[in-house]
Design a protein around this motif. Sequence first.
Motif, mmCIF file in Angstrom:
data_model
loop_
_atom_site.group_PDB
_atom_site.id
_atom_site.type_symbol
_atom_site.label_atom_id
_atom_site.label_comp_id
_atom_site.label_asym_id
_atom_site.label_seq_id
_atom_site.Cartn_x
_atom_site.Cartn_y
_atom_site.Cartn_z
ATOM 1 N N LYS A 63 -25.711 -14.423 -2.883
ATOM 2 C CA LYS A 63 -26.097 -13.079 -3.317
ATOM 3 C C LYS A 63 -27.454 -12.634 -2.781
ATOM 4 N N LYS A 64 -28.425 -13.582 -2.752
ATOM 5 C CA LYS A 64 -29.771 -13.217 -2.299
ATOM 6 C C LYS A 64 -29.752 -12.818 -0.826
ATOM 7 N N ARG A 65 -29.040 -13.611 0.006
ATOM 8 C CA ARG A 65 -28.950 -13.302 1.433
ATOM 9 C C ARG A 65 -28.227 -11.971 1.655
ATOM 10 N N ALA A 66 -27.164 -11.719 0.885
ATOM 11 C CA ALA A 66 -26.419 -10.469 1.003
ATOM 12 C C ALA A 66 -27.331 -9.287 0.698
ATOM 13 N N MET A 67 -28.175 -9.474 -0.325
ATOM 14 C CA MET A 67 -29.111 -8.424 -0.731
ATOM 15 C C MET A 67 -30.115 -8.137 0.391
ATOM 16 N N ILE A 68 -30.669 -9.207 0.986
ATOM 17 C CA ILE A 68 -31.649 -9.052 2.062
ATOM 18 C C ILE A 68 -31.003 -8.314 3.239
ATOM 19 N N GLU A 69 -29.758 -8.710 3.611
ATOM 20 C CA GLU A 69 -29.085 -8.055 4.733
ATOM 21 C C GLU A 69 -28.774 -6.600 4.432
ATOM 22 N N PHE A 70 -28.426 -6.325 3.169
ATOM 23 C CA PHE A 70 -28.142 -4.943 2.793
ATOM 24 C C PHE A 70 -29.398 -4.084 2.930
ATOM 25 N N VAL A 71 -30.527 -4.622 2.469
ATOM 26 C CA VAL A 71 -31.794 -3.887 2.550
ATOM 27 C C VAL A 71 -32.171 -3.655 4.017
ATOM 28 N N LEU A 72 -32.027 -4.708 4.859
ATOM 29 C CA LEU A 72 -32.333 -4.572 6.288
ATOM 30 C C LEU A 72 -31.415 -3.540 6.945
ATOM 31 N N ALA A 73 -30.137 -3.503 6.518
ATOM 32 C CA ALA A 73 -29.192 -2.531 7.069
ATOM 33 C C ALA A 73 -29.620 -1.109 6.728
ATOM 34 N N VAL A 74 -30.088 -0.918 5.482
ATOM 35 C CA VAL A 74 -30.554 0.411 5.056
ATOM 36 C C VAL A 74 -31.777 0.806 5.894
ATOM 37 N N ILE A 75 -32.719 -0.160 6.062
ATOM 38 C CA ILE A 75 -33.904 0.108 6.887
ATOM 39 C C ILE A 75 -33.466 0.451 8.311
ATOM 40 N N GLY A 76 -32.525 -0.345 8.852
ATOM 41 C CA GLY A 76 -32.017 -0.117 10.211
ATOM 42 C C GLY A 76 -31.402 1.263 10.355
ATOM 43 N N PHE A 77 -30.603 1.657 9.358
ATOM 44 C CA PHE A 77 -29.924 2.945 9.397
ATOM 45 C C PHE A 77 -30.925 4.096 9.446
ATOM 46 N N PHE A 78 -31.977 3.983 8.615
ATOM 47 C CA PHE A 78 -32.946 5.071 8.534
ATOM 48 C C PHE A 78 -33.942 5.082 9.683
ATOM 49 N N GLY A 86 -33.708 1.350 14.833
ATOM 50 C CA GLY A 86 -32.710 0.909 13.855
ATOM 51 C C GLY A 86 -31.474 0.324 14.501
ATOM 52 N N ALA A 87 -31.067 0.876 15.656
ATOM 53 C CA ALA A 87 -29.881 0.381 16.355
ATOM 54 C C ALA A 87 -30.079 -1.076 16.755
ATOM 55 N N VAL A 88 -31.299 -1.400 17.176
ATOM 56 C CA VAL A 88 -31.613 -2.780 17.558
ATOM 57 C C VAL A 88 -31.537 -3.681 16.324
ATOM 58 N N ILE A 89 -32.126 -3.212 15.211
ATOM 59 C CA ILE A 89 -32.098 -3.985 13.959
ATOM 60 C C ILE A 89 -30.651 -4.232 13.528
ATOM 61 N N LEU A 90 -29.818 -3.177 13.585
ATOM 62 C CA LEU A 90 -28.433 -3.298 13.147
ATOM 63 C C LEU A 90 -27.643 -4.254 14.043
ATOM 64 N N PHE A 91 -27.906 -4.186 15.359
ATOM 65 C CA PHE A 91 -27.196 -5.064 16.290
ATOM 66 C C PHE A 91 -27.566 -6.531 16.038
ATOM 67 N N VAL A 92 -28.877 -6.786 15.869
ATOM 68 C CA VAL A 92 -29.338 -8.155 15.595
ATOM 69 C C VAL A 92 -28.741 -8.654 14.269
ATOM 70 N N LEU A 93 -28.712 -7.772 13.265
ATOM 71 C CA LEU A 93 -28.133 -8.123 11.962
ATOM 72 C C LEU A 93 -26.660 -8.504 12.103
ATOM 73 N N TRP A 94 -25.952 -7.746 12.934
ATOM 74 C CA TRP A 94 -24.517 -7.963 13.115
ATOM 75 C C TRP A 94 -24.260 -9.320 13.765
ATOM 76 N N VAL A 95 -24.975 -9.593 14.871
ATOM 77 C CA VAL A 95 -24.820 -10.874 15.577
ATOM 78 C C VAL A 95 -25.233 -12.019 14.647
ATOM 79 N N TRP A 96 -26.378 -11.828 13.954
ATOM 80 C CA TRP A 96 -26.878 -12.844 13.034
ATOM 81 C C TRP A 96 -25.832 -13.164 11.962
ATOM 82 N N GLY A 97 -25.198 -12.139 11.416
ATOM 83 C CA GLY A 97 -24.204 -12.322 10.362
ATOM 84 C C GLY A 97 -23.034 -13.172 10.822
#
Length: 114
Positions: A63-78, A86-97
Amino acid sequence: MLITCPECGKRISDKACTCPNCGVPIEAIGGSSGLSDQKRSVAVVFAIFLGIVGGHNSYLGYKKRAMIEFVLAVIGFFTIPVFGLGAVILFVLWVWGIVEALSYKTDGEGRLLR
Ligand SMILES: [Zn+2]
Protein backbone atom coordinates in the motif's frame (compact mmCIF):
# COMPACT_ATOMS: atom_id res chain seq x y z
CA MET A 1 2.34 -16.10 13.60
CA LEU A 2 -0.12 -18.75 14.77
CA ILE A 3 -2.82 -20.14 12.53
CA THR A 4 -5.67 -22.51 13.24
CA CYS A 5 -5.36 -25.99 11.81
CA PRO A 6 -8.47 -26.63 9.67
CA GLU A 7 -8.36 -30.35 10.50
CA CYS A 8 -8.08 -30.43 14.29
CA GLY A 9 -8.55 -26.75 15.20
CA LYS A 10 -5.29 -26.58 17.14
CA ARG A 11 -3.24 -23.36 17.08
CA ILE A 12 -0.03 -24.07 15.15
CA SER A 13 2.86 -22.08 13.68
CA ASP A 14 2.49 -20.99 10.07
CA LYS A 15 6.17 -21.93 9.68
CA ALA A 16 5.35 -25.61 10.25
CA CYS A 17 5.17 -27.83 7.15
CA THR A 18 2.63 -30.13 8.77
CA CYS A 19 0.38 -29.81 11.79
CA PRO A 20 2.26 -31.39 14.73
CA ASN A 21 -1.04 -32.55 16.21
CA CYS A 22 -2.82 -34.25 13.28
CA GLY A 23 -0.19 -34.21 10.55
CA VAL A 24 -2.19 -32.34 7.90
CA PRO A 25 0.14 -30.57 5.42
CA ILE A 26 -0.02 -26.79 5.99
CA GLU A 27 0.65 -26.10 2.28
CA ALA A 28 -2.87 -27.40 1.65
CA ILE A 29 -4.38 -24.59 3.76
CA GLY A 30 -5.25 -21.83 1.30
CA GLY A 31 -4.57 -18.22 2.27
CA SER A 32 -3.07 -18.94 5.66
CA SER A 33 -0.06 -20.78 4.20
CA GLY A 34 3.10 -19.12 2.94
CA LEU A 35 1.61 -18.89 -0.53
CA SER A 36 0.05 -15.66 -1.78
CA ASP A 37 -3.38 -15.45 -3.37
CA GLN A 38 -1.86 -13.13 -5.98
CA LYS A 39 0.07 -14.07 -9.11
CA ARG A 40 3.16 -12.26 -10.33
CA SER A 41 1.95 -12.53 -13.95
CA VAL A 42 -1.23 -10.63 -13.01
CA ALA A 43 0.88 -8.04 -11.16
CA VAL A 44 2.94 -7.48 -14.33
CA VAL A 45 -0.24 -6.95 -16.37
CA PHE A 46 -1.37 -4.44 -13.73
CA ALA A 47 2.04 -2.76 -13.98
CA ILE A 48 1.76 -2.43 -17.78
CA PHE A 49 -1.72 -0.87 -17.70
CA LEU A 50 -1.92 0.77 -14.26
CA GLY A 51 1.69 0.74 -13.07
CA ILE A 52 1.97 4.52 -13.30
CA VAL A 53 -0.59 4.90 -10.50
CA GLY A 54 0.81 1.90 -8.57
CA GLY A 55 -1.80 -0.63 -9.76
CA HIS A 56 0.52 -3.62 -9.30
CA ASN A 57 1.41 -2.54 -5.75
CA SER A 58 -2.26 -2.10 -4.85
CA TYR A 59 -2.93 -5.60 -6.21
CA LEU A 60 -0.09 -7.15 -4.22
CA GLY A 61 -0.86 -5.21 -1.04
CA TYR A 62 2.19 -2.91 -1.06
CA LYS A 63 0.00 0.00 0.00
CA LYS A 64 2.78 2.47 0.87
CA ARG A 65 4.56 1.96 -2.47
CA ALA A 66 1.25 2.25 -4.35
CA MET A 67 0.59 5.53 -2.55
CA ILE A 68 4.05 6.92 -3.43
CA GLU A 69 3.59 5.96 -7.11
CA PHE A 70 0.13 7.50 -7.17
CA VAL A 71 1.47 10.77 -5.76
CA LEU A 72 4.37 10.77 -8.27
CA ALA A 73 1.88 10.11 -11.09
CA VAL A 74 -0.21 13.11 -10.00
CA ILE A 75 2.95 15.26 -9.87
CA GLY A 76 3.97 13.91 -13.30
CA PHE A 77 0.55 14.65 -14.77
CA PHE A 78 0.55 18.24 -13.55
CA THR A 79 4.13 18.92 -14.64
CA ILE A 80 3.62 17.79 -18.26
CA PRO A 81 3.14 21.47 -19.30
CA VAL A 82 6.48 22.34 -17.65
CA PHE A 83 8.92 21.58 -20.50
CA GLY A 84 7.32 18.11 -20.76
CA LEU A 85 8.97 17.23 -17.45
CA GLY A 86 5.93 15.25 -16.33
CA ALA A 87 6.09 12.99 -19.40
CA VAL A 88 9.60 11.94 -18.37
CA ILE A 89 8.44 11.29 -14.79
CA LEU A 90 5.47 9.23 -16.03
CA PHE A 91 7.63 7.20 -18.43
CA VAL A 92 10.21 6.42 -15.72
CA LEU A 93 7.36 5.49 -13.34
CA TRP A 94 5.88 3.15 -15.94
CA VAL A 95 9.17 1.34 -16.66
CA TRP A 96 9.97 1.25 -12.93
CA GLY A 97 6.57 -0.31 -12.17
CA ILE A 98 7.08 -3.13 -14.66
CA VAL A 99 10.60 -3.86 -13.36
CA GLU A 100 9.23 -3.74 -9.80
CA ALA A 101 6.39 -6.17 -10.59
CA LEU A 102 8.81 -8.56 -12.34
CA SER A 103 11.23 -8.54 -9.42
CA TYR A 104 8.68 -9.26 -6.65
CA LYS A 105 8.89 -12.71 -5.10
CA THR A 106 6.42 -12.05 -2.30
CA ASP A 107 3.29 -9.99 -1.80
CA GLY A 108 2.91 -7.10 0.66
CA GLU A 109 2.47 -9.53 3.55
CA GLY A 110 5.60 -11.52 2.68
CA ARG A 111 3.79 -14.52 1.21
CA LEU A 112 5.32 -16.17 -1.84
CA LEU A 113 3.68 -15.24 -5.14
CA ARG A 114 2.20 -18.03 -7.21
ZN1 LIG B 1 -4.10 -30.33 12.94
